[in-house]
Design an enzyme around this catalytic site. Structure first.
Site, PDB file in Angstrom:
ATOM      1  N   TYR A  24      49.786  44.018  38.991  1.00 44.78           N
ATOM      2  CA  TYR A  24      49.360  42.749  38.370  1.00 44.78           C
ATOM      3  C   TYR A  24      49.034  42.945  36.883  1.00 44.78           C
ATOM      4  O   TYR A  24      49.457  42.152  36.030  1.00 44.78           O
ATOM      5  CB  TYR A  24      48.140  42.242  39.144  1.00 44.78           C
ATOM      6  CG  TYR A  24      47.612  40.886  38.738  1.00 44.78           C
ATOM      7  CD1 TYR A  24      48.138  39.719  39.289  1.00 44.78           C
ATOM      8  CD2 TYR A  24      46.560  40.767  37.828  1.00 44.78           C
ATOM      9  CE1 TYR A  24      47.634  38.473  38.933  1.00 44.78           C
ATOM     10  CE2 TYR A  24      46.051  39.528  37.465  1.00 44.78           C
ATOM     11  CZ  TYR A  24      46.585  38.382  38.027  1.00 44.78           C
ATOM     12  OH  TYR A  24      46.081  37.144  37.673  1.00 44.78           O
ATOM     13  N   LYS A  49      51.027  41.135  33.852  1.00 45.80           N
ATOM     14  CA  LYS A  49      50.299  40.198  32.980  1.00 45.80           C
ATOM     15  C   LYS A  49      50.272  40.689  31.531  1.00 45.80           C
ATOM     16  O   LYS A  49      50.287  39.886  30.589  1.00 45.80           O
ATOM     17  CB  LYS A  49      48.880  39.977  33.507  1.00 45.80           C
ATOM     18  CG  LYS A  49      48.842  39.209  34.842  1.00 45.80           C
ATOM     19  CD  LYS A  49      49.327  37.778  34.668  1.00 45.80           C
ATOM     20  CE  LYS A  49      49.189  36.942  35.922  1.00 45.80           C
ATOM     21  NZ  LYS A  49      49.657  35.569  35.729  1.00 45.80           N
TER      22      LYS A  49
HETATM   23  N1  LIG Z   1      42.070  32.579  39.619  1.00 43.72           N
HETATM   24  C1  LIG Z   1      41.762  33.430  38.664  1.00 43.72           C
HETATM   25  O1  LIG Z   1      40.627  33.874  38.520  1.00 43.72           O
HETATM   26  C2  LIG Z   1      42.798  33.867  37.681  1.00 43.72           C
HETATM   27  C3  LIG Z   1      42.381  34.723  36.657  1.00 43.72           C
HETATM   28  C4  LIG Z   1      43.304  35.123  35.706  1.00 43.72           C
HETATM   29  C5  LIG Z   1      44.607  34.685  35.795  1.00 43.72           C
HETATM   30  N2  LIG Z   1      44.981  33.860  36.828  1.00 43.72           N
HETATM   31  C6  LIG Z   1      46.375  33.437  36.865  1.00 43.72           C
HETATM   32  O2  LIG Z   1      46.415  32.018  36.889  1.00 43.72           O
HETATM   33  C7  LIG Z   1      47.560  31.590  37.624  1.00 43.72           C
HETATM   34  C8  LIG Z   1      47.126  30.621  38.728  1.00 43.72           C
HETATM   35  O3  LIG Z   1      46.228  31.310  39.578  1.00 43.72           O
HETATM   36  P1  LIG Z   1      45.444  30.562  40.769  1.00 43.72           P
HETATM   37  O4  LIG Z   1      44.193  31.332  40.995  1.00 43.72           O
HETATM   38  O5  LIG Z   1      45.365  29.112  40.494  1.00 43.72           O
HETATM   39  O6  LIG Z   1      46.421  30.839  41.992  1.00 43.72           O
HETATM   40  P2  LIG Z   1      46.514  30.127  43.435  1.00 43.72           P
HETATM   41  O7  LIG Z   1      45.325  29.249  43.677  1.00 43.72           O
HETATM   42  O8  LIG Z   1      46.820  31.231  44.386  1.00 43.72           O
HETATM   43  O9  LIG Z   1      47.802  29.178  43.255  1.00 43.72           O
HETATM   44  C9  LIG Z   1      49.018  29.796  42.950  1.00 43.72           C
HETATM   45  C10 LIG Z   1      50.074  28.740  42.737  1.00 43.72           C
HETATM   46  O10 LIG Z   1      51.277  29.427  42.355  1.00 43.72           O
HETATM   47  C11 LIG Z   1      52.310  29.068  43.238  1.00 43.72           C
HETATM   48  N3  LIG Z   1      53.247  30.176  43.394  1.00 43.72           N
HETATM   49  C12 LIG Z   1      53.006  31.432  43.830  1.00 43.72           C
HETATM   50  N4  LIG Z   1      54.149  32.142  43.826  1.00 43.72           N
HETATM   51  C13 LIG Z   1      55.132  31.312  43.377  1.00 43.72           C
HETATM   52  C14 LIG Z   1      56.512  31.437  43.165  1.00 43.72           C
HETATM   53  N5  LIG Z   1      57.171  32.587  43.413  1.00 43.72           N
HETATM   54  N6  LIG Z   1      57.203  30.362  42.720  1.00 43.72           N
HETATM   55  C15 LIG Z   1      56.582  29.186  42.458  1.00 43.72           C
HETATM   56  N7  LIG Z   1      55.259  29.005  42.632  1.00 43.72           N
HETATM   57  C16 LIG Z   1      54.544  30.054  43.108  1.00 43.72           C
HETATM   58  C17 LIG Z   1      51.626  28.684  44.539  1.00 43.72           C
HETATM   59  O11 LIG Z   1      52.497  27.853  45.302  1.00 43.72           O
HETATM   60  P3  LIG Z   1      52.149  27.489  46.866  1.00 43.72           P
HETATM   61  O12 LIG Z   1      51.068  26.449  46.788  1.00 43.72           O
HETATM   62  O13 LIG Z   1      53.416  26.971  47.395  1.00 43.72           O
HETATM   63  O14 LIG Z   1      51.688  28.765  47.491  1.00 43.72           O
HETATM   64  C18 LIG Z   1      50.394  27.964  43.995  1.00 43.72           C
HETATM   65  O15 LIG Z   1      50.735  26.629  43.634  1.00 43.72           O
HETATM   66  C19 LIG Z   1      48.230  32.853  38.142  1.00 43.72           C
HETATM   67  O16 LIG Z   1      49.273  33.234  37.270  1.00 43.72           O
HETATM   68  C20 LIG Z   1      47.121  33.868  38.104  1.00 43.72           C
HETATM   69  O17 LIG Z   1      47.618  35.181  38.008  1.00 43.72           O
HETATM   70  C21 LIG Z   1      44.106  33.455  37.770  1.00 43.72           C
END
Ligand SMILES: NC(=O)c1ccc[n+]([C@@H]2O[C@H](COP(=O)([O-])OP(=O)(O)OC[C@H]3O[C@@H](n4cnc5c(N)ncnc54)[C@H](OP(=O)(O)O)[C@@H]3O)[C@@H](O)[C@H]2O)c1
Length: 241
Positions: free
Chosen positions: A147, A151
């Site tokens: 990851y 990133k």
């Molecule tokens: N949450 C955090 O604290 C955090 C911190 C830093 C960075 N981020 C980054 O922010 C972004 C969003 O994170 P999140 O926490 O909101 O994640 P999440 O709640 O797990 O939601 C992930 C979303 O991405 C979609 N997805 C996953 N794999 C995919 C693919 N191959 N093609 C198309 N869509 C896909 C999922 O679709 P489905 O609904 O169909 O599964 C879902 O809509 C990510 O890039 C993550 O790395 C998050």
């Protein structure tokens, strides 16, 4: 005519907040997702935002999906590369599949989504590409060699492409969220979250998805045209890049 914004992973978590914030800012929004049909249907019912299913890890599916979005809504002016996954393991236990799945989605996904849209943005002399990276791409995180590498790669992609897009009116920027209270983070053991993670965040709490969405709306605006190749850090003071 309102501009079209396409948000990958736009039906859940941070992506859902981004889709809603862009809609509220006047964009026509398309939210992509990978497989959770139930969440996508609920999201559309609640927000009126159209959802489109394909994997950002598949180049041909991205090209087809984008063509469908553009046929339905018009040319995409704003692309938010938000879709991301974790497959955490300490490196000595990490499998090739765990490495590859994260690279395919979190790094190649940016190529797969941006490449089919790039020439259209160049022709129209306008584009906004906003990549959601992570604090762990900036500082590295044990258990996340895959990851963190992907990133960090997103940030290199952002800076290189910003230079290529500048003369064509396309800005390319990144946002590095810290720990945000989505399902991805709530999946972490509560004891680990409360005793090890939150105490490392100077503001003393997880971030809200809306706090990341506001950064996206800012970067997407017409008058953000002088900001390109930048990384906005939104992590509650946990790490200063
Ligand atoms: N949450 C955090 O604290 C955090 C911190 C830093 C960075 N981020 C980054 O922010 C972004 C969003 O994170 P999140 O926490 O909101 O994640 P999440 O709640 O797990 O939601 C992930 C979303 O991405 C979609 N997805 C996953 N794999 C995919 C693919 N191959 N093609 C198309 N869509 C896909 C999922 O679709 P489905 O609904 O169909 O599964 C879902 O809509 C990510 O890039 C993550 O790395 C998050």
């Amino acid at each position: 005519m309102s501009k079209v914004a396409l948000v990958t992973g736009g039906s859940r978590g941070i992506g859902a907040a981004i889709s809603i914030a862009l809609k509220n800012a006047g964009y026509t929004v398309a939210a992509n997702y990978a497989g959770n049909d139930e969440a996508a249907a609920k999201f559309t019912a609640e927000t009126g935002i159209k959802t489109y299913k394909w994997s950002v890890a598949d180049y041909d599916a991205c090209a087809e999906g984008i063509a469908k979005v553009e046929a339905d809504l018009g040319p995409v002016a704003v692309l938010v590369n938000n879709a991301g996954i974790t497959r955490d393991a300490m490196f000595h236990k990490m499998t090739r599949d765990q490495w590859k799945e994260v690279m395919d989605t979190n790094l190649s996904g940016l190529f797969n989504m941006t490449h089919p849209l790039w020439n259209g943005m160049r022709d129209r002399k306008f584009g906004r590409i906003i990549n959601i990276s992570s604090i762990n791409g900036q500082k590295g995180q044990a258990g996340q060699a895959n990851y963190s590498a992907a990133k960090a790669g997103d940030l290199g992609f952002t800076k290189a492409l910003a230079q290529e897009g500048a003369r064509a009116g396309i800005t390319v920027n990144a946002i590095c969220p810290g720990y945000i209270g989505t399902e991805m983070v709530r999946a972490i053991d509560e004891k680990v979250l409360n005793e090890r993670i939150i105490p490392q965040i100077p503001v003393g709490r997880l971030g809200e998805p809306e706090e990341i969405a506001r950064c996206v709306v800012f970067l997407a605006a017409d008058d953000a045209g002088f900001i390109t190749g930048a990384t906005i850090t939104a992590n509650g003071g946990q790490y200063f890049a």
